[in-house]
Design a protein around this motif. Sequence first.
Motif, PDB file in Angstrom:
ATOM      1  N   LEU A 257     -38.473   4.217 -21.146  1.00  0.00           N
ATOM      2  CA  LEU A 257     -38.989   5.066 -22.221  1.00  0.00           C
ATOM      3  C   LEU A 257     -37.821   5.765 -22.929  1.00  0.00           C
ATOM      4  O   LEU A 257     -36.910   6.244 -22.265  1.00  0.00           O
ATOM      5  N   PRO A 258     -37.854   5.830 -24.254  1.00  0.00           N
ATOM      6  CA  PRO A 258     -36.821   6.599 -24.950  1.00  0.00           C
ATOM      7  C   PRO A 258     -37.054   8.100 -24.785  1.00  0.00           C
ATOM      8  O   PRO A 258     -38.198   8.545 -24.625  1.00  0.00           O
ATOM      9  N   VAL A 259     -35.962   8.860 -24.802  1.00  0.00           N
ATOM     10  CA  VAL A 259     -36.048  10.321 -24.700  1.00  0.00           C
ATOM     11  C   VAL A 259     -35.623  10.923 -26.031  1.00  0.00           C
ATOM     12  O   VAL A 259     -34.480  10.731 -26.467  1.00  0.00           O
ATOM     13  N   PHE A 260     -36.540  11.635 -26.680  1.00  0.00           N
ATOM     14  CA  PHE A 260     -36.255  12.279 -27.962  1.00  0.00           C
ATOM     15  C   PHE A 260     -36.006  13.766 -27.745  1.00  0.00           C
ATOM     16  O   PHE A 260     -36.349  14.323 -26.695  1.00  0.00           O
ATOM     17  N   TRP A 261     -35.449  14.425 -28.774  1.00  0.00           N
ATOM     18  CA  TRP A 261     -35.098  15.848 -28.664  1.00  0.00           C
ATOM     19  C   TRP A 261     -35.401  16.535 -29.995  1.00  0.00           C
ATOM     20  O   TRP A 261     -34.999  16.046 -31.056  1.00  0.00           O
ATOM     21  N   GLY A 262     -36.136  17.647 -29.922  1.00  0.00           N
ATOM     22  CA  GLY A 262     -36.416  18.415 -31.133  1.00  0.00           C
ATOM     23  C   GLY A 262     -36.416  19.908 -30.840  1.00  0.00           C
ATOM     24  O   GLY A 262     -36.745  20.343 -29.731  1.00  0.00           O
TER      25      GLY A 262
ATOM     26  N   ALA B 257     -43.097   7.499 -24.553  1.00  0.00           N
ATOM     27  CA  ALA B 257     -41.878   8.216 -24.948  1.00  0.00           C
ATOM     28  C   ALA B 257     -41.874   9.599 -24.309  1.00  0.00           C
ATOM     29  O   ALA B 257     -42.919  10.113 -23.895  1.00  0.00           O
ATOM     30  N   VAL B 258     -40.688  10.189 -24.231  1.00  0.00           N
ATOM     31  CA  VAL B 258     -40.507  11.553 -23.722  1.00  0.00           C
ATOM     32  C   VAL B 258     -39.893  12.380 -24.850  1.00  0.00           C
ATOM     33  O   VAL B 258     -39.064  11.877 -25.609  1.00  0.00           O
TER      34      VAL B 258
ATOM     35  N   LEU C 146     -28.515  17.024 -21.386  1.00  0.00           N
ATOM     36  CA  LEU C 146     -29.750  16.876 -20.603  1.00  0.00           C
ATOM     37  C   LEU C 146     -30.475  15.605 -21.030  1.00  0.00           C
ATOM     38  O   LEU C 146     -30.957  14.839 -20.196  1.00  0.00           O
ATOM     39  N   ARG C 147     -30.532  15.382 -22.334  1.00  0.00           N
ATOM     40  CA  ARG C 147     -31.222  14.201 -22.858  1.00  0.00           C
ATOM     41  C   ARG C 147     -30.586  12.924 -22.295  1.00  0.00           C
ATOM     42  O   ARG C 147     -31.273  12.020 -21.834  1.00  0.00           O
ATOM     43  N   ARG C 148     -29.249  12.861 -22.337  1.00  0.00           N
ATOM     44  CA  ARG C 148     -28.541  11.687 -21.829  1.00  0.00           C
ATOM     45  C   ARG C 148     -28.823  11.507 -20.329  1.00  0.00           C
ATOM     46  O   ARG C 148     -29.086  10.404 -19.860  1.00  0.00           O
ATOM     47  N   ALA C 149     -28.787  12.628 -19.601  1.00  0.00           N
ATOM     48  CA  ALA C 149     -28.976  12.552 -18.145  1.00  0.00           C
ATOM     49  C   ALA C 149     -30.405  12.113 -17.801  1.00  0.00           C
ATOM     50  O   ALA C 149     -30.614  11.331 -16.867  1.00  0.00           O
ATOM     51  N   VAL C 150     -31.382  12.608 -18.556  1.00  0.00           N
ATOM     52  CA  VAL C 150     -32.776  12.228 -18.282  1.00  0.00           C
ATOM     53  C   VAL C 150     -32.965  10.745 -18.571  1.00  0.00           C
ATOM     54  O   VAL C 150     -33.598  10.018 -17.789  1.00  0.00           O
ATOM     55  N   GLU C 151     -32.387  10.277 -19.672  1.00  0.00           N
ATOM     56  CA  GLU C 151     -32.514   8.863 -20.027  1.00  0.00           C
ATOM     57  C   GLU C 151     -31.935   7.987 -18.913  1.00  0.00           C
ATOM     58  O   GLU C 151     -32.532   7.003 -18.498  1.00  0.00           O
ATOM     59  N   GLU C 152     -30.762   8.403 -18.423  1.00  0.00           N
ATOM     60  CA  GLU C 152     -30.117   7.659 -17.342  1.00  0.00           C
ATOM     61  C   GLU C 152     -30.970   7.661 -16.075  1.00  0.00           C
ATOM     62  O   GLU C 152     -31.122   6.636 -15.415  1.00  0.00           O
ATOM     63  N   ASP C 153     -31.543   8.825 -15.769  1.00  0.00           N
ATOM     64  CA  ASP C 153     -32.393   8.934 -14.583  1.00  0.00           C
ATOM     65  C   ASP C 153     -33.607   8.007 -14.708  1.00  0.00           C
ATOM     66  O   ASP C 153     -33.976   7.319 -13.760  1.00  0.00           O
TER      67      ASP C 153
ATOM     68  N   ASP D 283     -40.213  13.002 -12.741  1.00  0.00           N
ATOM     69  CA  ASP D 283     -41.248  13.248 -11.727  1.00  0.00           C
ATOM     70  C   ASP D 283     -42.525  13.782 -12.373  1.00  0.00           C
ATOM     71  O   ASP D 283     -43.636  13.343 -12.057  1.00  0.00           O
ATOM     72  N   LEU D 284     -42.367  14.751 -13.292  1.00  0.00           N
ATOM     73  CA  LEU D 284     -43.556  15.320 -13.938  1.00  0.00           C
ATOM     74  C   LEU D 284     -44.215  14.312 -14.883  1.00  0.00           C
ATOM     75  O   LEU D 284     -45.432  14.293 -15.037  1.00  0.00           O
ATOM     76  N   LEU D 285     -43.397  13.476 -15.514  1.00  0.00           N
ATOM     77  CA  LEU D 285     -43.934  12.423 -16.379  1.00  0.00           C
ATOM     78  C   LEU D 285     -44.821  11.478 -15.562  1.00  0.00           C
ATOM     79  O   LEU D 285     -45.958  11.185 -15.945  1.00  0.00           O
ATOM     80  N   LEU D 286     -44.309  11.021 -14.413  1.00  0.00           N
ATOM     81  CA  LEU D 286     -45.079  10.079 -13.591  1.00  0.00           C
ATOM     82  C   LEU D 286     -46.309  10.752 -12.986  1.00  0.00           C
ATOM     83  O   LEU D 286     -47.374  10.150 -12.883  1.00  0.00           O
ATOM     84  N   GLU D 287     -46.142  12.023 -12.602  1.00  0.00           N
ATOM     85  CA  GLU D 287     -47.275  12.775 -12.053  1.00  0.00           C
ATOM     86  C   GLU D 287     -48.400  12.864 -13.085  1.00  0.00           C
ATOM     87  O   GLU D 287     -49.562  12.555 -12.814  1.00  0.00           O
ATOM     88  N   ARG D 288     -48.032  13.285 -14.307  1.00  0.00           N
ATOM     89  CA  ARG D 288     -49.045  13.455 -15.362  1.00  0.00           C
ATOM     90  C   ARG D 288     -49.651  12.115 -15.785  1.00  0.00           C
ATOM     91  O   ARG D 288     -50.856  12.022 -16.061  1.00  0.00           O
ATOM     92  N   ALA D 289     -48.794  11.068 -15.810  1.00  0.00           N
ATOM     93  CA  ALA D 289     -49.301   9.740 -16.154  1.00  0.00           C
ATOM     94  C   ALA D 289     -50.407   9.352 -15.175  1.00  0.00           C
ATOM     95  O   ALA D 289     -51.476   8.869 -15.574  1.00  0.00           O
ATOM     96  N   ALA D 290     -50.158   9.602 -13.879  1.00  0.00           N
ATOM     97  CA  ALA D 290     -51.169   9.275 -12.864  1.00  0.00           C
ATOM     98  C   ALA D 290     -52.450  10.078 -13.092  1.00  0.00           C
ATOM     99  O   ALA D 290     -53.559   9.545 -13.007  1.00  0.00           O
ATOM    100  N   VAL D 291     -52.294  11.369 -13.411  1.00  0.00           N
ATOM    101  CA  VAL D 291     -53.471  12.209 -13.686  1.00  0.00           C
ATOM    102  C   VAL D 291     -54.272  11.613 -14.844  1.00  0.00           C
ATOM    103  O   VAL D 291     -55.493  11.489 -14.786  1.00  0.00           O
ATOM    104  N   GLU D 292     -53.564  11.222 -15.909  1.00  0.00           N
ATOM    105  CA  GLU D 292     -54.236  10.686 -17.099  1.00  0.00           C
ATOM    106  C   GLU D 292     -54.939   9.358 -16.803  1.00  0.00           C
ATOM    107  O   GLU D 292     -55.886   8.992 -17.489  1.00  0.00           O
ATOM    108  N   ARG D 293     -54.465   8.647 -15.779  1.00  0.00           N
ATOM    109  CA  ARG D 293     -55.119   7.392 -15.386  1.00  0.00           C
ATOM    110  C   ARG D 293     -56.250   7.642 -14.397  1.00  0.00           C
ATOM    111  O   ARG D 293     -56.849   6.705 -13.876  1.00  0.00           O
TER     112      ARG D 293
END
Length: 366
Positions: free
Chosen positions: A80-85, A9-10, A65-72, A318-328
């Motif tokens: 992945l769902p995009v949450f907002w708080g 999730a994001v 922004l949330r809608r646009a990120v989800e679409e992207d 981009d940052l999500l995928l970058e960090r995911a790779a780092v974590e792997r």
Amino acid sequence: MPDPTPYDAVLLVCFGGPEKPEDVVPFLENVTRGRGIPRERLEEVGEHYFRFGGRSPINDLNRELRRAVEEDLRGRGLDLPVFWGNRNWDPYLTDTVREIREAGHRRVACFLTSAYSSYSGCRQYRENLADALAGSDSEGVLQLDRLRHYFNHPGFVEPMVDATLTALSELPERQRNDTVVLFVTHSIPDSMNDASGRHGERLGGAYVDQHRSVAQLVADRVRRETGSRVRHELVFCSRSGPPQVPWLEPDVGDRIGELAKEGVPAVVVVPIGFIADHMEVIYDLDTEAAEAAKEAGIGFVRAATAGIDPRFVAVVGDLLLERAAVERGEAPERPALGSLGPSWDVCPAGCCANPRAQRPACCGSD
Ligand SMILES: CC1=C(CCC(=O)O)c2cc3nc(cc4[nH]c(cc5[nH]c(cc1n2)c(C)c5CCC(=O)O)c(CCC(=O)O)c4C)C(CCC(=O)O)=C3C
Ligand SMILES: [Fe+2]
């Protein structure tokens, strides 16, 4: 297909703002609890919100922004769902984090809607995340990772280059060479800047260093693309706090007055400190600074913020995928313009320290 593992999730982590007149005072109380902000300043800032019907633009901007990120993400085959708080208003982070846990998610990539290092823009959000985990019974169940600072990510810088070029093109051609580009960000106490982030081996000063780097990058590109010799400066808006406490200066309005006296024909104001048209932008710049320019008899154009420019929206994925790779355990490319390089994934101990008290914070090594 890109691999988001281990993330499921994001979470967009935001400041929040009032949506109707009755919200304004309780919102301001949330923002300034225990902060020593003078009563007069609060009344003044309340008036800014009332002028706009008691509604800040910020929540609507974050919904977009949330809608646009989800679409992207969908466009890349990532579902992945995009949450907002928010920190200061509904939907509060604690409620969103509870919702994320109850939906069965376990590892969340958190995108802060503040691009730079400071207590307000970094560690305070990390404290808010720790509070949200504790307040929603999610400690030990849910892991929240903060995506790195993106002030120098091409997806944030490129839209600002275009916005500055567009703003310059709106001025009469004969004024362009002598126009001064004022890069604007939120003022913070000098002491908060001194404690912000890390620069090389040294802790502190990152807030100003990062803004200077972005300002230089954008200005160099603008000079190269226009062949003009426009000057640029970093200035500040929205000073708060008691007058005896030093905050970052000069103020944008004061500087506009001085430049007019020097004979500068026009300024382009570029709000590099804000990702979207927040109240600081529509009041402090579009209303107050524009008025200062008018009084001083100097041209004024305000450049657009990143908002939902597709290049900026893509920074989240981009940052999500970058960090995911780092974590792997992989070594992904880490895009960053200028000399500061890509920022850290995990804040170093003492980074953006709270000047008042030490509180539990997520996503750091302390
Ligand atoms: C660095 C920074 C950012 C950028 C990073 C980030 O985005 O986090 C930011 C963003 C924002 N600040 C905002 C609003 C306010 N900030 C205040 C007060 C303060 N800001 C500070 C710093 C920052 N603020 C500081 C050091 C204070 C003094 C009190 C304290 O030490 O915390 C006050 C109280 C009244 C006043 O004193 O002005 C208000 C109402 C809104 C919402 C706008 C909208 O409604 O569109 C947004 C996005
Ligand atoms: Fe930090």
